[in-house]
Design an enzyme around this catalytic site. Structure first.
Site, PDB file in Angstrom:
ATOM      1  N   GLU A 285       0.292  -1.280   0.192  1.00  0.00           N
ATOM      2  CA  GLU A 285       0.395  -0.271  -0.291  1.00  0.00           C
ATOM      3  C   GLU A 285       0.418   1.575  -0.010  1.00  0.00           C
ATOM      4  O   GLU A 285       0.121   2.562  -0.644  1.00  0.00           O
ATOM      5  CB  GLU A 285      -0.571   0.043   0.779  1.00  0.00           C
ATOM      6  CG  GLU A 285      -2.256  -1.244   1.145  1.00  0.00           C
ATOM      7  CD  GLU A 285      -2.858  -1.473  -0.209  1.00  0.00           C
ATOM      8  OE1 GLU A 285      -2.628  -0.451  -0.675  1.00  0.00           O
ATOM      9  OE2 GLU A 285      -3.101  -2.712  -0.725  1.00  0.00           O
ATOM     10  N   TRP A 288       1.987   1.886  -3.344  1.00  0.00           N
ATOM     11  CA  TRP A 288       0.730   2.471  -4.152  1.00  0.00           C
ATOM     12  C   TRP A 288       1.216   4.064  -4.048  1.00  0.00           C
ATOM     13  O   TRP A 288       0.836   4.347  -5.186  1.00  0.00           O
ATOM     14  CB  TRP A 288      -0.718   2.050  -3.693  1.00  0.00           C
ATOM     15  CG  TRP A 288      -1.505   0.284  -4.613  1.00  0.00           C
ATOM     16  CD1 TRP A 288      -1.384  -0.434  -3.749  1.00  0.00           C
ATOM     17  CD2 TRP A 288      -1.820   1.329  -5.850  1.00  0.00           C
ATOM     18  NE1 TRP A 288      -2.414  -1.337  -4.627  1.00  0.00           N
ATOM     19  CE2 TRP A 288      -2.157  -0.481  -5.804  1.00  0.00           C
ATOM     20  CE3 TRP A 288      -2.045   1.315  -6.580  1.00  0.00           C
ATOM     21  CZ2 TRP A 288      -2.659  -0.671  -7.083  1.00  0.00           C
ATOM     22  CZ3 TRP A 288      -2.493   1.412  -7.768  1.00  0.00           C
ATOM     23  CH2 TRP A 288      -3.069   0.353  -7.839  1.00  0.00           C
ATOM     24  N   TRP A 369     -15.793  13.019 -11.909  1.00  0.00           N
ATOM     25  CA  TRP A 369     -15.252  12.396 -10.891  1.00  0.00           C
ATOM     26  C   TRP A 369     -14.524  13.775 -10.401  1.00  0.00           C
ATOM     27  O   TRP A 369     -14.322  12.946  -8.986  1.00  0.00           O
ATOM     28  CB  TRP A 369     -14.193  11.049 -11.527  1.00  0.00           C
ATOM     29  CG  TRP A 369     -13.564  11.899 -12.570  1.00  0.00           C
ATOM     30  CD1 TRP A 369     -13.717  11.778 -14.050  1.00  0.00           C
ATOM     31  CD2 TRP A 369     -12.310  12.120 -12.253  1.00  0.00           C
ATOM     32  NE1 TRP A 369     -12.097  11.164 -14.697  1.00  0.00           N
ATOM     33  CE2 TRP A 369     -11.776  12.273 -13.781  1.00  0.00           C
ATOM     34  CE3 TRP A 369     -11.430  12.796 -11.295  1.00  0.00           C
ATOM     35  CZ2 TRP A 369     -10.181  12.896 -13.850  1.00  0.00           C
ATOM     36  CZ3 TRP A 369     -10.302  13.180 -11.457  1.00  0.00           C
ATOM     37  CH2 TRP A 369      -9.816  13.748 -12.808  1.00  0.00           C
ATOM     38  N   TRP A 392      -9.465   8.721  -7.254  1.00  0.00           N
ATOM     39  CA  TRP A 392     -10.550   8.715  -8.614  1.00  0.00           C
ATOM     40  C   TRP A 392     -10.573   8.318 -10.875  1.00  0.00           C
ATOM     41  O   TRP A 392     -11.735   7.722 -10.305  1.00  0.00           O
ATOM     42  CB  TRP A 392     -11.089  10.950  -8.532  1.00  0.00           C
ATOM     43  CG  TRP A 392     -11.866  10.521  -7.563  1.00  0.00           C
ATOM     44  CD1 TRP A 392     -10.838  10.776  -5.770  1.00  0.00           C
ATOM     45  CD2 TRP A 392     -12.802   9.887  -6.879  1.00  0.00           C
ATOM     46  NE1 TRP A 392     -11.730  11.207  -4.728  1.00  0.00           N
ATOM     47  CE2 TRP A 392     -13.265  11.056  -6.064  1.00  0.00           C
ATOM     48  CE3 TRP A 392     -13.990  10.239  -7.453  1.00  0.00           C
ATOM     49  CZ2 TRP A 392     -14.617  11.278  -4.404  1.00  0.00           C
ATOM     50  CZ3 TRP A 392     -15.257   9.971  -7.198  1.00  0.00           C
ATOM     51  CH2 TRP A 392     -15.264  10.555  -5.485  1.00  0.00           C
TER      52      TRP A 392
HETATM   53  C1  FAD Z   1     -11.461   7.647  -4.440  1.00  0.00           C
HETATM   54  C2  FAD Z   1     -10.318   7.030  -3.123  1.00  0.00           C
HETATM   55  C3  FAD Z   1      -9.928   9.119  -2.896  1.00  0.00           C
HETATM   56  C4  FAD Z   1      -8.858   8.267  -1.776  1.00  0.00           C
HETATM   57  N1  FAD Z   1      -7.866   9.975  -1.758  1.00  0.00           N
HETATM   58  C5  FAD Z   1      -6.920   9.922  -1.205  1.00  0.00           C
HETATM   59  C6  FAD Z   1      -5.780  11.135  -0.783  1.00  0.00           C
HETATM   60  O1  FAD Z   1      -6.346  12.359  -1.138  1.00  0.00           O
HETATM   61  N2  FAD Z   1      -5.236  10.587   0.695  1.00  0.00           N
HETATM   62  C7  FAD Z   1      -4.178   9.498   0.525  1.00  0.00           C
HETATM   63  O2  FAD Z   1      -3.383   9.218   1.247  1.00  0.00           O
HETATM   64  N3  FAD Z   1      -4.968   8.427   0.374  1.00  0.00           N
HETATM   65  C8  FAD Z   1      -6.507   8.717  -0.816  1.00  0.00           C
HETATM   66  N4  FAD Z   1      -7.177   7.271  -1.302  1.00  0.00           N
HETATM   67  C9  FAD Z   1      -6.070   5.803  -0.809  1.00  0.00           C
HETATM   68  C10 FAD Z   1      -6.575   5.311   0.640  1.00  0.00           C
HETATM   69  O3  FAD Z   1      -7.876   5.137   0.622  1.00  0.00           O
HETATM   70  C11 FAD Z   1      -6.040   6.090   1.851  1.00  0.00           C
HETATM   71  O4  FAD Z   1      -4.619   5.950   1.919  1.00  0.00           O
HETATM   72  C12 FAD Z   1      -6.044   4.787   3.154  1.00  0.00           C
HETATM   73  O5  FAD Z   1      -7.724   4.610   2.944  1.00  0.00           O
HETATM   74  C13 FAD Z   1      -5.465   5.874   4.322  1.00  0.00           C
HETATM   75  O6  FAD Z   1      -5.553   5.166   5.693  1.00  0.00           O
HETATM   76  P1  FAD Z   1      -4.906   4.252   6.524  1.00  0.00           P
HETATM   77  O7  FAD Z   1      -3.449   4.995   6.365  1.00  0.00           O
HETATM   78  O8  FAD Z   1      -4.974   3.499   7.404  1.00  0.00           O
HETATM   79  O9  FAD Z   1      -4.189   3.322   5.273  1.00  0.00           O
HETATM   80  P2  FAD Z   1      -3.253   1.891   5.261  1.00  0.00           P
HETATM   81  O10 FAD Z   1      -3.727   0.949   4.710  1.00  0.00           O
HETATM   82  O11 FAD Z   1      -2.684   2.039   6.929  1.00  0.00           O
HETATM   83  O12 FAD Z   1      -2.203   1.486   4.054  1.00  0.00           O
HETATM   84  C14 FAD Z   1      -0.852   2.919   4.804  1.00  0.00           C
HETATM   85  C15 FAD Z   1      -0.158   3.978   3.247  1.00  0.00           C
HETATM   86  O13 FAD Z   1      -0.011   3.634   1.878  1.00  0.00           O
HETATM   87  C16 FAD Z   1      -1.294   4.243   1.559  1.00  0.00           C
HETATM   88  N5  FAD Z   1      -1.920   3.828   0.871  1.00  0.00           N
HETATM   89  C17 FAD Z   1      -2.628   2.780   1.161  1.00  0.00           C
HETATM   90  N6  FAD Z   1      -4.594   2.773   0.194  1.00  0.00           N
HETATM   91  C18 FAD Z   1      -3.840   3.575  -1.093  1.00  0.00           C
HETATM   92  C19 FAD Z   1      -3.898   3.504  -2.113  1.00  0.00           C
HETATM   93  N7  FAD Z   1      -4.804   3.459  -2.717  1.00  0.00           N
HETATM   94  N8  FAD Z   1      -3.329   5.071  -2.919  1.00  0.00           N
HETATM   95  C20 FAD Z   1      -2.565   5.024  -2.891  1.00  0.00           C
HETATM   96  N9  FAD Z   1      -1.991   5.133  -1.099  1.00  0.00           N
HETATM   97  C21 FAD Z   1      -2.489   4.974  -0.231  1.00  0.00           C
HETATM   98  C22 FAD Z   1      -1.557   5.679   2.455  1.00  0.00           C
HETATM   99  O14 FAD Z   1      -0.591   6.435   2.566  1.00  0.00           O
HETATM  100  C23 FAD Z   1      -1.687   5.114   3.781  1.00  0.00           C
HETATM  101  O15 FAD Z   1      -1.735   5.989   4.628  1.00  0.00           O
HETATM  102  C24 FAD Z   1      -8.155   7.360  -1.718  1.00  0.00           C
HETATM  103  C25 FAD Z   1      -8.600   6.580  -1.783  1.00  0.00           C
HETATM  104  C26 FAD Z   1      -9.567   6.009  -2.484  1.00  0.00           C
HETATM  105  C27 FAD Z   1     -10.326   5.383  -3.099  1.00  0.00           C
END
Ligand code: FAD
Length: 488
Positions: A285, A288, A369, A392
């Site tokens: 992640e 990503w 979007w 998005w």
């Molecule tokens: C429509 C949409 C919009 C989003 N907008 C943002 C946003 O503005 N900022 C943002 O940080 N994330 C965004 N995300 C990605 C993701 O949802 C969040 O990073 C994640 O939910 C953050 O929670 P966490 O720190 O507990 O994630 P964890 O599951 O603990 O993941 C660790 C880190 O990995 C990165 N990560 C995880 N999933 C993704 C992903 N799909 N894409 C990119 N990086 C990821 C983040 O930096 C996150 O903090 C978006 C996802 C979607 C579907």
């Protein structure tokens, strides 16, 4: 240390989305130069093309800068804040302080890159060294390339390539940060944190955030430790369950650089023994996030233009009432409403639910979007130019390696699969709290007496679905077919 840097004036350290002292390459290099340091932040919302922060991110920024200043003071320095177009501010600083060097970590939005390039060119022409570093990513966008030397368009091979690359070990926190003297004329033009008015007043809609989030580097480190201890075991299987609170919630900290991905990488890897699957999933992640930044770097208009140009001609429905119902969490689809209310109430939303609500907006409501991207930009604490826009586009089907447009999430079955007993819905949609589990994701199927006992009057205290799933699905597929047919 170069002789020029040590003998001449102070070094300027310009903090931008890297609000930490540990593993901060620009700061460490400036400390190593031996010069006394002038540490600064510029709130620049007026340089050409720079996208002003959304409301929730501004709230986070306030606490983040406050924490950074406190950390710097512990080590004998401080943060001085300026406001205005960065080129003008830096010109003034350089004019007055005659620095030995200017240090910063790189940024990836096109407008910011343009500002940085212009500043670098001017300073270099004046004989002032500008040193820039990677403080934000595991690897710079241009370091990860396929065999043909081109950027990856698909995540899996990108991940494979990154997995074979060493990740630089994080840098230690400096022990002392010697302070340079700020000329009083500059201090007179600086701003206090309060001057920036980053936190909302009247109404203070961010009040609930205070009990939910701690901003700053120390809080980020604590969150990482707690997550590695308690959340990482089982992450791979539980990360999709919104009620489980099984993800790290590091995203706002990463957004503002209160923690760096290299720190996360090495801390997680060091504890991977016995939890290899969970660690690999978690780190993928984080990769990503790098991939999103690479896409932003290669597609400067990521937030405004579909990467796949075919989608520029998509016929959106543009129904404002439906958009408003989505924003307020009043669509009549419980999992969608729970997500949108979690976002409003906490400034954050679970990733699985972000995908569901985004798909609902784009496909069920046939709404552009970019409207969703803009709402998230304003309401997410972690609103990030790369992650938000990329995700998005991913949901909308117009981005690189996207979900195909015809894959349309069913909000009922998604809810039943990932929130089987409705715990997440009940937490954020209290109107539905007393509905038995079989109906919590489909209240319209509940018999009248069940609804009455649960205190639900459909259309009165909880909306009826604003669109029918089957009909909305057909409409979306029809719009996509029309787009395809028009272009063949
Ligand atoms: C429509 C949409 C919009 C989003 N907008 C943002 C946003 O503005 N900022 C943002 O940080 N994330 C965004 N995300 C990605 C993701 O949802 C969040 O990073 C994640 O939910 C953050 O929670 P966490 O720190 O507990 O994630 P964890 O599951 O603990 O993941 C660790 C880190 O990995 C990165 N990560 C995880 N999933 C993704 C992903 N799909 N894409 C990119 N990086 C990821 C983040 O930096 C996150 O903090 C978006 C996802 C979607 C579907």
């Amino acid at each position: 240390m170069s002789g020029r840097e040590s003998l001449a004036g102070p070094a300027l350290v310009w903090f931008r989305d890297d609000h930490r002292l540990s593993d901060n390459p620009a700061l460490s290099a400036a400390v190593d130069s031996g010069a006394p340091l002038l540490c600064l932040y510029i709130l620049d919302e007026s340089s050409q093309g720079v996208r002003p922060l959304g409301g929730a991110a501004r709230w986070w920024l306030h606490g983040s800068l406050d924490a950074l200043d406190r950390s710097l003071r512990e080590l004998g320095n401080r943060l001085v804040i300026f406001q205005g177009p960065a080129e003008e501010v830096v010109d003034r600083l350089v004019e007055t302080t005659n620095p030995s060097g200017v240090y910063w970590n790189r940024r990836y939005q096109a407008a910011e890159i343009a500002v940085d390039r212009a500043i670098k060119a001017r300073l270099t022409a004046r004989g002032i060294a500008v040193r820039s570093f990677n403080g934000r990513l595991l690897h710079e966008p241009w370091q990860v390339r396929n065999r043909a030397g081109r950027p990856f368009q698909v995540f899996t091979p990108y991940l494979r390539a990154v997995s074979a690359m060493p990740v630089a070990p994080p840098l230690p926190r400096p022990r002392e940060i010697r302070a340079g003297g700020w000329p009083s004329s500059l201090l007179d033009s600086s701003r206090s944190l309060a001057d920036l008015r980053l936190e909302p007043e009247n109404p203070n809609w961010a009040a609930p955030f205070t009990g939910l989030w701690q901003r700053g580097e120390q809080a980020a480190q604590e969150r990482l430790s707690t997550f590695l201890e308690e959340g990482l075991p089982g992450y791979a299987s539980r990360r999709d369950v919104p009620a489980a609170e099984a993800t790290s919630r590091l995203s706002p900290h990463l957004r503002f650089g209160e923690i760096g991905p290299r720190q996360i990488w090495h801390a997680a890897t060091a504890r991977a023994d016995g939890r290899e699957t969970d660690t690999a999933k978690f780190l993928s992640e984080v990769v990503w996030r790098d991939f999103c930044h690479q896409q932003l770097h290669d597609n400067p208009d990521l937030a405004t233009a579909p990467c796949n140009p075919r989608f520029a001609h998509f016929r959106w429905a543009g129904d404002n009432a439906a958009l408003e119902a989505w924003r307020r969490g009043l669509t009549g689809y419980p999992i969608v409403d729970a997500g949108m209310r979690q976002l409003w109430r906490t400034g954050w939303m679970h990733n699985r639910v972000r995908m569901i609500v985004a798909s609902f907006l784009v496909k069920h409501l046939l709404t552009d979007w970019r409207q969703g991207e803009a709402w998230f930009w304003d309401t997410l604490l972690d609103a990030d130019a790369a992650n938000n826009a990329f995700n998005w586009q991913w949901v909308a089907g117009s981005g690189p390696d996207s979900a195909p447009f015809h894959r349309i999430f069913n909000p009922v079955s998604q809810g039943e699969k990932f929130d089987p007993d409705g715990a997440y819905v009940r937490a954020y949609v209290p109107e539905l709290a007393d509905l038995p589990s079989p109906f919590v994701h489909r209240p319209w199927d509940a018999p009248g007496d069940v609804l009455r006992r649960a205190g639900i009057a459909p259309g009165e205290n909880y909306p009826r679905p604003i669109v029918d799933h089957g009909a909305a699905r057909e409409r979306a597929l029809g719009a996509f077919r029309a787009l395809r047919d028009a272009q063949t």
